[in-house]
Enzyme design. Sequence first.
Site, PDB file in Angstrom:
ATOM      1  N   LYS A  83       9.754   8.247  22.017  1.00 39.54           N
ATOM      2  CA  LYS A  83       9.812   9.696  21.873  1.00 39.54           C
ATOM      3  C   LYS A  83       9.304  10.061  20.475  1.00 39.54           C
ATOM      4  CE  LYS A  83      13.307  13.056  23.415  1.00 39.54           C
ATOM      5  NZ  LYS A  83      14.759  13.254  23.508  1.00 39.54           N
TER       6      LYS A  83
HETATM    7  O1  G3P Z   1      17.225  15.485  24.272  1.00 40.58           O
HETATM    8  C1  G3P Z   1      16.634  16.667  23.894  1.00 40.58           C
HETATM    9  C2  G3P Z   1      17.340  17.922  24.363  1.00 40.58           C
HETATM   10  O2  G3P Z   1      17.679  17.815  25.703  1.00 40.58           O
HETATM   11  C3  G3P Z   1      18.410  18.423  23.458  1.00 40.58           C
HETATM   12  O3  G3P Z   1      19.212  19.390  24.041  1.00 40.58           O
HETATM   13  O4  G3P Z   1      21.272  20.757  24.076  1.00 40.58           O
HETATM   14  O5  G3P Z   1      20.594  19.611  21.946  1.00 40.58           O
HETATM   15  O6  G3P Z   1      19.323  21.575  22.799  1.00 40.58           O
HETATM   16  P1  G3P Z   1      20.157  20.393  23.153  1.00 40.58           P
END
Ligand code: G3P
Length: 217
Positions: A83
Amino acid sequence: MKFFADTADTAEIADLAQTGLLDGVTTNPSLIKKSGRDIIEVTREICGLTHGPVSAEVVALDHAGMMKEAEILRKIADNVCIKVPLTIDGLKSCKALTSDGTMVNVTLCFSASQALLAAKAGASFISPFVGRHDDNGFDGMNLIEDIRLIYDNYGFETEILVASIRHGIHVLEAARIGADVITAPPSVIKGLFKHVLTDKGIEGFLKDWAETGQAIG
Ligand code: G3P
């Protein structure tokens, strides 16, 4: 549509894997911190719980540093997906890694033009963050629609991985648009199974069944 679990919690991943509906896992530095575990050790364990891609994120910001970290991460298992952030150095690394046959997930995408660049760099997955987009007054699902349109216009094979999912409606809307993958916290994925009328229906059937006095088998 593929379902990825957005977590580094191996117990939750193992639990979801048992449903047979888990297609992969995504992690990020914040999720590794939450797990309290070593990135190499926990990523290796996760890679053993799913045959699907397991995203492990580099933290270097320069191309050389990203390539060095990617070299370490991709040796963990065959299903590791590197990633990288959506920056110039991130996309340079994406191009180099995918040209070499390594899966790459380009993360922190907040515009359709960024997604276009990631596809041109050969990304395996693009991760637009719908929840954080919504949090900041934008419409996350408009972004997914735009990316779908652009990728279809040119036949890009980069998979749209809808990330930063907050609830089941995000999953439903992503499916309507034709996104390839969603990654969501296990609680959101488990929530998709639930419906009050399913529970009520089971309760009613079991009550009537008990009154028949029968048993199957
Ligand atoms: O893994 C990346 C993403 O899904 C992060 O989500 O909830 O931290 O905005 P969030």
